[in-house]
Design a protein around this motif. Structure first.
Motif, PDB file in Angstrom:
ATOM      1  N   GLY A 197      -5.135   6.217  -4.208  1.00  0.00           N
ATOM      2  CA  GLY A 197      -4.779   7.325  -5.094  1.00  0.00           C
ATOM      3  C   GLY A 197      -4.301   8.578  -4.379  1.00  0.00           C
ATOM      4  N   PHE A 198      -4.222   8.537  -3.043  1.00  0.00           N
ATOM      5  CA  PHE A 198      -3.825   9.733  -2.298  1.00  0.00           C
ATOM      6  C   PHE A 198      -2.433  10.228  -2.688  1.00  0.00           C
ATOM      7  N   THR A 199      -1.480   9.321  -2.769  1.00  0.00           N
ATOM      8  CA  THR A 199      -0.097   9.719  -3.070  1.00  0.00           C
ATOM      9  C   THR A 199      -0.012  10.402  -4.430  1.00  0.00           C
ATOM     10  N   GLU A 200      -0.677   9.854  -5.428  1.00  0.00           N
ATOM     11  CA  GLU A 200      -0.659  10.449  -6.776  1.00  0.00           C
ATOM     12  C   GLU A 200      -1.363  11.808  -6.777  1.00  0.00           C
ATOM     13  N   ALA A 201      -2.482  11.898  -6.087  1.00  0.00           N
ATOM     14  CA  ALA A 201      -3.210  13.173  -6.028  1.00  0.00           C
ATOM     15  C   ALA A 201      -2.376  14.246  -5.338  1.00  0.00           C
ATOM     16  N   LEU A 202      -1.702  13.885  -4.259  1.00  0.00           N
ATOM     17  CA  LEU A 202      -0.863  14.840  -3.545  1.00  0.00           C
ATOM     18  C   LEU A 202       0.285  15.323  -4.431  1.00  0.00           C
ATOM     19  N   ALA A 203       0.886  14.412  -5.188  1.00  0.00           N
ATOM     20  CA  ALA A 203       1.965  14.795  -6.106  1.00  0.00           C
ATOM     21  C   ALA A 203       1.454  15.788  -7.150  1.00  0.00           C
TER      22      ALA A 203
END
Length: 105
Positions: free
Chosen positions: A91-97
């Motif tokens: 979920g890192f990519t979604e959280a960063l976005a």
């Protein structure tokens, strides 16, 4: 932790936040897959934190976090105890976005 600081025009600043006071002058690190990133430690109000030693590594670290499965943080407490903590990067990519969107960066 990865933070955006719109007022300072800083996007995606990585930071390790320890749950203890860190030993001043000791390096910390974050390993993701075969990549290892070196951080410097400092205490702020009895809380140990660490930042990348080389800002040139920032983009490579963020990419590794987006592509990685887990991150292993290593540090040293004020008493000299070495610590190792593993964190999921799911979920890192979604959280960063979402962070970039909320901060309009």
């Amino acid at each position: 932790i990865v933070s955006d600081w719109p007022a300072r025009k800083i996007k995606a600043e990585p930071q390790i936040v320890f749950g203890y006071a860190a030993k001043d002058g000791t390096p910390a690190s974050l390993a993701i897959g075969g990549d290892k990133f070196t951080f410097f430690s400092r205490n702020e109000a009895k809380a140990g934190k660490a930042w990348l030693q080389s800002l040139d590594e920032n983009e490579r670290l963020i990419t590794a976090m987006k592509e990685g499965v887990s991150a292993v943080a290593m540090g040293t407490s004020q008493r000299g105890t070495k610590t190792v903590d593993t964190y999921s990067l799911a979920g890192f990519t979604e959280a960063l976005a979402k962070i970039h969107d909320a901060c309009k960066m």
